[in-house]
Write a protein that holds these residues in place. Structure first.
Motif, PDB file in Angstrom:
ATOM      1  N   SER A   1      35.102 -77.398  61.003  1.00  0.00           N
ATOM      2  CA  SER A   1      34.128 -77.285  61.982  1.00  0.00           C
ATOM      3  C   SER A   1      32.897 -76.342  61.497  1.00  0.00           C
ATOM      4  O   SER A   1      31.924 -76.642  62.423  1.00  0.00           O
ATOM      5  CB  SER A   1      34.846 -76.336  62.999  1.00  0.00           C
ATOM      6  OG  SER A   1      35.528 -75.150  62.366  1.00  0.00           O
ATOM      7  N   GLU A   2      32.924 -75.673  60.360  1.00  0.00           N
ATOM      8  CA  GLU A   2      31.679 -75.133  59.981  1.00  0.00           C
ATOM      9  C   GLU A   2      30.564 -76.150  59.523  1.00  0.00           C
ATOM     10  O   GLU A   2      29.454 -76.027  59.756  1.00  0.00           O
ATOM     11  CB  GLU A   2      31.987 -74.086  58.687  1.00  0.00           C
ATOM     12  CG  GLU A   2      32.906 -72.955  59.302  1.00  0.00           C
ATOM     13  CD  GLU A   2      32.893 -71.836  57.974  1.00  0.00           C
ATOM     14  OE1 GLU A   2      32.674 -70.639  58.290  1.00  0.00           O
ATOM     15  OE2 GLU A   2      33.405 -72.206  57.084  1.00  0.00           O
ATOM     16  N   MET A   3      31.042 -77.002  58.806  1.00  0.00           N
ATOM     17  CA  MET A   3      30.138 -78.369  58.513  1.00  0.00           C
ATOM     18  C   MET A   3      29.712 -78.957  59.789  1.00  0.00           C
ATOM     19  O   MET A   3      28.396 -79.299  59.615  1.00  0.00           O
ATOM     20  CB  MET A   3      30.995 -78.937  57.685  1.00  0.00           C
ATOM     21  CG  MET A   3      30.466 -80.561  57.425  1.00  0.00           C
ATOM     22  SD  MET A   3      31.686 -81.705  56.782  1.00  0.00           S
ATOM     23  CE  MET A   3      32.264 -80.882  55.513  1.00  0.00           C
ATOM     24  N   ALA A   4      30.520 -79.135  60.690  1.00  0.00           N
ATOM     25  CA  ALA A   4      30.056 -79.877  61.871  1.00  0.00           C
ATOM     26  C   ALA A   4      29.327 -79.280  62.770  1.00  0.00           C
ATOM     27  O   ALA A   4      28.496 -79.821  63.567  1.00  0.00           O
ATOM     28  CB  ALA A   4      31.174 -80.430  62.697  1.00  0.00           C
ATOM     29  N   GLY A   5      29.456 -77.945  62.821  1.00  0.00           N
ATOM     30  CA  GLY A   5      28.705 -77.017  63.767  1.00  0.00           C
ATOM     31  C   GLY A   5      29.452 -76.924  65.162  1.00  0.00           C
ATOM     32  O   GLY A   5      28.992 -76.218  66.011  1.00  0.00           O
ATOM     33  N   VAL A   6      30.422 -77.552  65.227  1.00  0.00           N
ATOM     34  CA  VAL A   6      31.474 -77.380  66.656  1.00  0.00           C
ATOM     35  C   VAL A   6      32.621 -77.559  66.069  1.00  0.00           C
ATOM     36  O   VAL A   6      33.070 -77.845  65.050  1.00  0.00           O
ATOM     37  CB  VAL A   6      30.822 -78.785  67.396  1.00  0.00           C
ATOM     38  CG1 VAL A   6      29.573 -78.759  68.030  1.00  0.00           C
ATOM     39  CG2 VAL A   6      31.049 -80.311  66.829  1.00  0.00           C
ATOM     40  N   LYS A   7      33.636 -77.145  66.839  1.00  0.00           N
ATOM     41  CA  LYS A   7      35.010 -77.251  66.794  1.00  0.00           C
ATOM     42  C   LYS A   7      35.721 -78.364  67.650  1.00  0.00           C
ATOM     43  O   LYS A   7      35.192 -78.726  68.833  1.00  0.00           O
ATOM     44  CB  LYS A   7      35.412 -75.876  67.140  1.00  0.00           C
ATOM     45  CG  LYS A   7      34.812 -74.758  66.376  1.00  0.00           C
ATOM     46  CD  LYS A   7      35.340 -73.414  67.016  1.00  0.00           C
ATOM     47  CE  LYS A   7      34.483 -72.332  66.625  1.00  0.00           C
ATOM     48  NZ  LYS A   7      33.316 -72.294  67.538  1.00  0.00           N
ATOM     49  N   LYS A   8      36.948 -78.875  67.191  1.00  0.00           N
ATOM     50  CA  LYS A   8      37.705 -79.737  68.044  1.00  0.00           C
ATOM     51  C   LYS A   8      37.955 -78.999  69.292  1.00  0.00           C
ATOM     52  O   LYS A   8      38.426 -77.670  69.155  1.00  0.00           O
ATOM     53  CB  LYS A   8      39.104 -80.168  67.188  1.00  0.00           C
ATOM     54  CG  LYS A   8      38.888 -81.038  65.932  1.00  0.00           C
ATOM     55  CD  LYS A   8      40.004 -81.472  65.286  1.00  0.00           C
ATOM     56  CE  LYS A   8      40.622 -80.231  64.633  1.00  0.00           C
ATOM     57  NZ  LYS A   8      41.873 -80.561  64.055  1.00  0.00           N
ATOM     58  N   PRO A   9      38.219 -79.401  70.440  1.00  0.00           N
ATOM     59  CA  PRO A   9      37.881 -81.051  70.667  1.00  0.00           C
ATOM     60  C   PRO A   9      36.604 -81.266  71.075  1.00  0.00           C
ATOM     61  O   PRO A   9      36.463 -82.534  71.644  1.00  0.00           O
ATOM     62  CB  PRO A   9      38.895 -80.798  71.853  1.00  0.00           C
ATOM     63  CG  PRO A   9      38.441 -79.642  72.828  1.00  0.00           C
ATOM     64  CD  PRO A   9      38.380 -78.425  71.625  1.00  0.00           C
ATOM     65  N   ASP A  10      35.628 -80.678  70.628  1.00  0.00           N
ATOM     66  CA  ASP A  10      34.126 -81.364  70.899  1.00  0.00           C
ATOM     67  C   ASP A  10      34.167 -82.583  70.302  1.00  0.00           C
ATOM     68  O   ASP A  10      34.577 -82.767  69.052  1.00  0.00           O
ATOM     69  CB  ASP A  10      33.011 -80.161  70.231  1.00  0.00           C
ATOM     70  CG  ASP A  10      31.700 -80.563  70.584  1.00  0.00           C
ATOM     71  OD1 ASP A  10      31.426 -81.747  70.385  1.00  0.00           O
ATOM     72  OD2 ASP A  10      30.957 -79.838  71.119  1.00  0.00           O
ATOM     73  N   PRO A  11      33.741 -83.602  70.979  1.00  0.00           N
ATOM     74  CA  PRO A  11      33.528 -84.978  70.252  1.00  0.00           C
ATOM     75  C   PRO A  11      32.782 -85.130  69.346  1.00  0.00           C
ATOM     76  O   PRO A  11      32.905 -86.212  68.619  1.00  0.00           O
ATOM     77  CB  PRO A  11      32.683 -85.873  71.794  1.00  0.00           C
ATOM     78  CG  PRO A  11      33.105 -84.949  73.042  1.00  0.00           C
ATOM     79  CD  PRO A  11      33.145 -83.483  72.276  1.00  0.00           C
ATOM     80  N   LEU A  12      31.627 -84.369  68.955  1.00  0.00           N
ATOM     81  CA  LEU A  12      30.821 -84.373  67.892  1.00  0.00           C
ATOM     82  C   LEU A  12      31.425 -84.222  66.692  1.00  0.00           C
ATOM     83  O   LEU A  12      31.144 -85.173  65.742  1.00  0.00           O
ATOM     84  CB  LEU A  12      29.766 -83.380  68.215  1.00  0.00           C
ATOM     85  CG  LEU A  12      28.561 -83.518  66.991  1.00  0.00           C
ATOM     86  CD1 LEU A  12      28.012 -84.611  66.763  1.00  0.00           C
ATOM     87  CD2 LEU A  12      27.727 -82.116  67.100  1.00  0.00           C
ATOM     88  N   ILE A  13      32.723 -83.650  66.510  1.00  0.00           N
ATOM     89  CA  ILE A  13      33.191 -83.232  65.344  1.00  0.00           C
ATOM     90  C   ILE A  13      33.963 -84.560  64.708  1.00  0.00           C
ATOM     91  O   ILE A  13      33.909 -85.073  63.721  1.00  0.00           O
ATOM     92  CB  ILE A  13      33.952 -82.097  65.022  1.00  0.00           C
ATOM     93  CG1 ILE A  13      34.568 -81.965  63.771  1.00  0.00           C
ATOM     94  CG2 ILE A  13      35.193 -82.339  66.056  1.00  0.00           C
ATOM     95  CD1 ILE A  13      35.334 -80.523  63.482  1.00  0.00           C
ATOM     96  N   PHE A  14      34.573 -85.189  65.759  1.00  0.00           N
ATOM     97  CA  PHE A  14      35.295 -86.520  65.668  1.00  0.00           C
ATOM     98  C   PHE A  14      34.120 -87.731  65.456  1.00  0.00           C
ATOM     99  O   PHE A  14      34.392 -88.576  64.592  1.00  0.00           O
ATOM    100  CB  PHE A  14      36.019 -86.907  66.817  1.00  0.00           C
ATOM    101  CG  PHE A  14      37.126 -85.950  67.209  1.00  0.00           C
ATOM    102  CD1 PHE A  14      38.373 -86.222  66.538  1.00  0.00           C
ATOM    103  CD2 PHE A  14      36.771 -85.203  68.155  1.00  0.00           C
ATOM    104  CE1 PHE A  14      39.197 -85.243  66.738  1.00  0.00           C
ATOM    105  CE2 PHE A  14      38.084 -84.046  68.456  1.00  0.00           C
ATOM    106  CZ  PHE A  14      39.412 -84.143  67.730  1.00  0.00           C
TER     107      PHE A  14
END
Length: 229
Positions: A154-167
């Motif tokens: 989530s640190e790399m993605a900037g969002v955490k699950k369940p946010d669609p963006l990380i997927f």
């Protein structure tokens, strides 16, 4: 069941492959003793474990920071136990907890076996809400890092699950299609509903003895993955 359609399998790490509760308990056993905290480990964990899950939910929802998570889960535990501690001790315990946690490497039963089984036929990846420096150490120290192509946190993605963006970031990095991907994790909210919203197949590893639900199939042992893949 999914052998003909799935090419990429995405795992959660904590509570799915890496036995978080067992490793966390061993870490607390060490640091509470080293700091002469006069609370029985079982009494401490009985309060801390559900509180930690509550604070992680707040963190996942963006309502508290990483620093607040690490402080408040300990502070609140000691308050509820009626045990007076200084902020200095809380910060020391927090730092030691992060430092020692990844030195314990207990995996769930059949984790290595199922990864060896899947590796020849599927590309394997990790999607985790855990913090990068800790999760990377867990994978290395447990000797399972070589199984995974992409490790998205989530640190790399900037969002955490369940946010669609990380997927979506995980799919992009893995060069995978959602309809040809499966997400396996312990959290109905973060792993199952999050991945389903993006179009993944999903499989719920029931690490918390949760009741039956209709979101997807549920397994209680990683060995059961062979039924599906």
């Amino acid at each position: 069941m999914y052998k003909e359609t799935v090419t990429d399998v995405f795992f959660d790490l904590d509570h799915t492959l890496w036995d978080f509760e067992k490793n966390s308990a061993l870490t607390f056993e060490k640091i509470l003793s080293e700091n002469s905290v006069q609370i029985a480990l079982d009494d401490f964990l009985k309060v801390y474990v559900p509180l930690n899950m509550d604070f992680w939910k707040l963190f996942r929802e963006g309502k508290i920071t990483k620093e607040e998570l690490r402080y408040q889960r300990l502070k609140t535990t000691f308050v509820r136990l009626g045990y007076a501690v200084s902020d200095e001790l809380i910060f020391r315990l927090s730092e030691q907890y992060i430092a020692y946690l990844s030195s314990y490497n207990h995996l769930f039963p059949n984790a290595i076996h199922i990864l060896n089984y899947l590796k020849p036929s599927y590309k394997l990846h990790i999607i985790t809400n855990g913090f990068q420096e800790v999760q990377d150490k867990k994978l290395r120290n447990a000797n399972i890092d070589s199984f995974f192509g992409q490790v998205v946190n989530s640190e790399m993605a900037g969002v955490k699950k369940p946010d669609p963006l990380i997927f979506k970031i995980a799919l992009q990095r893995a060069n995978a299609l959602p309809e040809r991907s499966m997400m396996i994790g312990d959290s109905i909210e973060a792993d199952i509903l999050g991945a389903k919203a993006v179009g993944f197949h999903t499989l719920h590893f029931n690490a918390h003895k949760e009741p039956a639900h209709g979101y997807c199939d549920m397994i209680h042992d990683l060995e059961e993955i062979k039924t599906y893949l």
